[in-house]
Design a protein around this motif. Structure first.
Motif, PDB file in Angstrom:
ATOM      1  N   SER A 117       0.823  -1.212   0.000  1.00  0.00           N
ATOM      2  CA  SER A 117       0.000   0.000   0.000  1.00  0.00           C
ATOM      3  C   SER A 117       0.856   1.260   0.000  1.00  0.00           C
ATOM      4  O   SER A 117       0.359   2.348  -0.303  1.00  0.00           O
ATOM      5  CB  SER A 117      -0.924   0.005   1.221  1.00  0.00           C
ATOM      6  N   VAL A 118       2.127   1.136   0.357  1.00  0.00           N
ATOM      7  CA  VAL A 118       3.042   2.277   0.380  1.00  0.00           C
ATOM      8  C   VAL A 118       4.085   2.148  -0.728  1.00  0.00           C
ATOM      9  O   VAL A 118       4.297   3.075  -1.501  1.00  0.00           O
ATOM     10  CB  VAL A 118       3.732   2.397   1.752  1.00  0.00           C
ATOM     11  N   ALA A 119       4.729   0.987  -0.796  1.00  0.00           N
ATOM     12  CA  ALA A 119       5.711   0.742  -1.852  1.00  0.00           C
ATOM     13  C   ALA A 119       4.984   0.389  -3.147  1.00  0.00           C
ATOM     14  O   ALA A 119       3.905  -0.198  -3.134  1.00  0.00           O
ATOM     15  CB  ALA A 119       6.655  -0.389  -1.446  1.00  0.00           C
ATOM     16  N   THR A 158      11.071  -4.004  -5.051  1.00  0.00           N
ATOM     17  CA  THR A 158      12.047  -2.940  -4.822  1.00  0.00           C
ATOM     18  C   THR A 158      13.077  -3.377  -3.788  1.00  0.00           C
ATOM     19  O   THR A 158      12.828  -4.274  -2.965  1.00  0.00           O
ATOM     20  CB  THR A 158      11.344  -1.664  -4.349  1.00  0.00           C
ATOM     21  N   VAL A 159      14.230  -2.727  -3.806  1.00  0.00           N
ATOM     22  CA  VAL A 159      15.304  -3.058  -2.867  1.00  0.00           C
ATOM     23  C   VAL A 159      14.871  -2.748  -1.437  1.00  0.00           C
ATOM     24  O   VAL A 159      15.173  -3.513  -0.498  1.00  0.00           O
ATOM     25  CB  VAL A 159      16.586  -2.294  -3.242  1.00  0.00           C
ATOM     26  N   SER A 160      14.161  -1.655  -1.231  1.00  0.00           N
ATOM     27  CA  SER A 160      13.709  -1.284   0.113  1.00  0.00           C
ATOM     28  C   SER A 160      12.770  -2.340   0.680  1.00  0.00           C
ATOM     29  O   SER A 160      12.908  -2.761   1.836  1.00  0.00           O
ATOM     30  CB  SER A 160      13.009   0.078   0.074  1.00  0.00           C
ATOM     31  N   ALA A 161      11.793  -2.778  -0.124  1.00  0.00           N
ATOM     32  CA  ALA A 161      10.859  -3.795   0.348  1.00  0.00           C
ATOM     33  C   ALA A 161      11.579  -5.104   0.649  1.00  0.00           C
ATOM     34  O   ALA A 161      11.272  -5.785   1.642  1.00  0.00           O
ATOM     35  CB  ALA A 161       9.767  -4.016  -0.689  1.00  0.00           C
ATOM     36  N   ARG A 162      12.560  -5.444  -0.167  1.00  0.00           N
ATOM     37  CA  ARG A 162      13.319  -6.678   0.074  1.00  0.00           C
ATOM     38  C   ARG A 162      14.091  -6.585   1.385  1.00  0.00           C
ATOM     39  O   ARG A 162      14.127  -7.560   2.164  1.00  0.00           O
ATOM     40  CB  ARG A 162      14.266  -6.936  -1.102  1.00  0.00           C
ATOM     41  N   ASP A 163      14.703  -5.436   1.671  1.00  0.00           N
ATOM     42  CA  ASP A 163      15.436  -5.270   2.930  1.00  0.00           C
ATOM     43  C   ASP A 163      14.498  -5.393   4.137  1.00  0.00           C
ATOM     44  O   ASP A 163      14.861  -5.998   5.154  1.00  0.00           O
ATOM     45  CB  ASP A 163      16.141  -3.923   2.949  1.00  0.00           C
ATOM     46  N   MET A 164      13.314  -4.829   4.038  1.00  0.00           N
ATOM     47  CA  MET A 164      12.357  -4.917   5.145  1.00  0.00           C
ATOM     48  C   MET A 164      11.907  -6.357   5.372  1.00  0.00           C
ATOM     49  O   MET A 164      11.818  -6.817   6.520  1.00  0.00           O
ATOM     50  CB  MET A 164      11.144  -4.032   4.848  1.00  0.00           C
ATOM     51  N   LEU A 216      11.953  -1.081  10.955  1.00  0.00           N
ATOM     52  CA  LEU A 216      11.771  -1.600   9.595  1.00  0.00           C
ATOM     53  C   LEU A 216      11.586  -0.462   8.587  1.00  0.00           C
ATOM     54  O   LEU A 216      12.131  -0.509   7.484  1.00  0.00           O
ATOM     55  CB  LEU A 216      10.568  -2.540   9.564  1.00  0.00           C
ATOM     56  N   ALA A 217      10.823   0.560   8.981  1.00  0.00           N
ATOM     57  CA  ALA A 217      10.604   1.681   8.067  1.00  0.00           C
ATOM     58  C   ALA A 217      11.884   2.464   7.817  1.00  0.00           C
ATOM     59  O   ALA A 217      12.036   3.098   6.763  1.00  0.00           O
ATOM     60  CB  ALA A 217       9.525   2.596   8.633  1.00  0.00           C
ATOM     61  N   ALA A 218      12.827   2.430   8.772  1.00  0.00           N
ATOM     62  CA  ALA A 218      14.090   3.152   8.594  1.00  0.00           C
ATOM     63  C   ALA A 218      14.969   2.521   7.525  1.00  0.00           C
ATOM     64  O   ALA A 218      15.962   3.120   7.099  1.00  0.00           O
ATOM     65  CB  ALA A 218      14.845   3.209   9.922  1.00  0.00           C
ATOM     66  N   LEU A 219      14.632   1.309   7.076  1.00  0.00           N
ATOM     67  CA  LEU A 219      15.406   0.641   6.031  1.00  0.00           C
ATOM     68  C   LEU A 219      15.056   1.142   4.635  1.00  0.00           C
ATOM     69  O   LEU A 219      15.658   0.685   3.654  1.00  0.00           O
ATOM     70  CB  LEU A 219      15.182  -0.871   6.101  1.00  0.00           C
ATOM     71  N   ALA A 220      14.096   2.027   4.521  1.00  0.00           N
ATOM     72  CA  ALA A 220      13.681   2.541   3.213  1.00  0.00           C
ATOM     73  C   ALA A 220      14.812   3.315   2.560  1.00  0.00           C
ATOM     74  O   ALA A 220      15.631   3.945   3.233  1.00  0.00           O
ATOM     75  CB  ALA A 220      12.442   3.424   3.365  1.00  0.00           C
ATOM     76  N   ARG A 266       8.231   8.741   3.102  1.00  0.00           N
ATOM     77  CA  ARG A 266       6.969   8.140   3.544  1.00  0.00           C
ATOM     78  C   ARG A 266       7.197   7.270   4.776  1.00  0.00           C
ATOM     79  O   ARG A 266       6.601   6.211   4.918  1.00  0.00           O
ATOM     80  CB  ARG A 266       6.362   7.327   2.407  1.00  0.00           C
ATOM     81  N   HIS A 267       8.088   7.742   5.651  1.00  0.00           N
ATOM     82  CA  HIS A 267       8.442   6.947   6.832  1.00  0.00           C
ATOM     83  C   HIS A 267       7.226   6.654   7.703  1.00  0.00           C
ATOM     84  O   HIS A 267       7.034   5.523   8.168  1.00  0.00           O
ATOM     85  CB  HIS A 267       9.514   7.691   7.644  1.00  0.00           C
ATOM     86  N   GLY A 268       6.377   7.651   7.926  1.00  0.00           N
ATOM     87  CA  GLY A 268       5.217   7.442   8.790  1.00  0.00           C
ATOM     88  C   GLY A 268       4.242   6.435   8.217  1.00  0.00           C
ATOM     89  O   GLY A 268       3.740   5.553   8.929  1.00  0.00           O
TER      90      GLY A 268
END
Length: 395
Positions: free
Chosen positions: A123-125, A130-136, A150-154, A161-163
């Protein structure tokens, strides 16, 4: 196999000029391939084209006699069977397509697993790939449950869109979710290496086909010829790569579907009909009605659909045409229309090696609009609503 080879040798000794098998499921392949390899001229025909007349006795021997009679008189229309090098390329491209589809299904299962854990990253990514979603996801597999961590890994633009990310990651994932996610990620990584290997193999096979070679300015040709800016003939893949929505990988897949010899299709309309991208017409007396499209080549239609979706997002003639049709007829019909236009362009580029794609531009329709006629049409509509219209030329 030995019996078919013996039959082929017998037919060669007897001086047979043409062999006509019917296309029954996949059983025709052994007859076509073996007889073709023996040097015989083979034409594959659809069973509907060679159907015997009703009321006559029907046996295998009588059917063979009927096929021989129709072949002798030239009353059969052969089906398109690509040459061996195109058939080999087609096997590789379809294997790559199947692996890509399997990998996509694994991504969908992973998204469904995360939704079961009340985690809605998609809903956000834009997508889970994406690399960010894979890291999370990797962090969740390792046992990290803090949504802020987890959000800080973006990365990149997702940091803004951290919040929203933290809210989407505040789920109820357990250890079994991590174990299942690990299995799905392994399933996703497994076909990735094979897809890359197949892509390299497909590129090499396409470059090895003489009909796909280009020509240098000095007239020489070969696997690496025609890549210069002033060369008269570009390689076939490069010519198709210039079309909006078609990449080099997709060009190889399309070539595997259509082949490189466009003399098999007398006109672009024949290729479009064979691919199943035009509606059939049924006429009875003076009345005509349009029926659905034929079956066509499923894989080729899939490739052209991908290319049409890509071309629809570009600021080109094809993108503008997609928008004009989609507003009136819907996106599905617009995609089919763009796929047909792409196939017509492909036919011309493959039929004439010296042809190059030239985009008419997104303003093609606007520059050909009769402004006076359009103004009169709008004036009539406003007058019908009870308005008095006075036109003033803009400065």
């Amino acid at each position: 196999m030995s019996a078919v080879r013996e039959l082929a040798r017998t037919l060669v000794r007897e001086g047979i000029e043409m062999v006509t098998p019917e296309s029954a499921s996949d059983y025709w392949r052994i007859w076509y391939y073996v007889l073709e390899a023996a040097g015989l001229a083979v034409q594959l025909v659809n069973a509907s084209q060679a159907r015997n007349l009703p009321g006559r006795p029907r046996t295998d021997r009588l059917d063979a006699m009927w096929l021989a009679r129709l072949t002798e008189k030239g009353l059969l229309r052969p089906s398109f069977v690509p040459p061996p090098e195109i058939r080999e390329l087609r096997d590789y491209t379809r294997a790559r397509t199947h692996l890509t589809q399997d990998r996509t299904r694994c991504w969908q299962r992973l998204e469904k697993l995360l939704e079961g854990a009340l985690i809605k990253v998609s809903s956000v990514a834009s997508k889970l790939t994406t690399v960010s979603a894979r890291d999370m996801i990797e962090a969740m597999i390792r046992g990290e449950r803090g949504p802020q961590v987890l959000a800080a890994l973006a990365r990149g633009r997702m940091k803004a869109r951290h919040g929203a990310l933290a809210e989407a990651l505040a789920g109820m994932s357990g250890d079994h979710h991590g174990e299942l996610a690990r299995m799905l990620l392994d399933q996703i990584d497994f076909p990735g290496a094979r897809i890359a290997r197949l892509t390299t193999r497909i590129t090499g096979l396409t470059a090895a086909i003489p009909a796909a070679w280009g020509t240098d300015a000095d007239g020489s040709t070969g696997p690496g010829a025609g890549t210069g800016p002033d060369d008269p003939v570009l390689p076939a893949v490069q010519r198709l790569d210039e079309i909006p929505g078609i990449s080099a990988e997709l060009a190889c897949s399309i070539i595997a579907g259509t082949g490189l010899d466009m003399t098999r299709f007398p006109a672009a309309a024949h290729l479009v009909s064979w691919a199943g991208l035009c509606p059939r017409t049924i006429q009875s007396g003076p009345g005509k009605r349009a029926a659905g499209t034929g079956q066509g080549d499923t894989c080729l239609r899939c490739y052209l659909g991908q290319a049409a979706s890509g071309a629809a997002r570009t600021s080109t003639f094809l993108g503008e045409r997609f928008g004009r049709i989609a507003r009136r007829r819907g996106r599905a019909r617009a995609q089919a229309a763009i796929a047909r236009s792409l196939l017509v362009i492909i036919w011309h580029l493959l039929a004439d090696p010296q042809a190059r794609f030239t985009d008419p531009g997104p303003d093609y329709y606007a520059t050909r609009t009769d402004k006076n006629r359009k103004a009169r049409s709008h004036i009539r509509q406003l007058q019908a609503l009870g308005y008095t219209v006075t036109l003033t030329q803009a400065a």
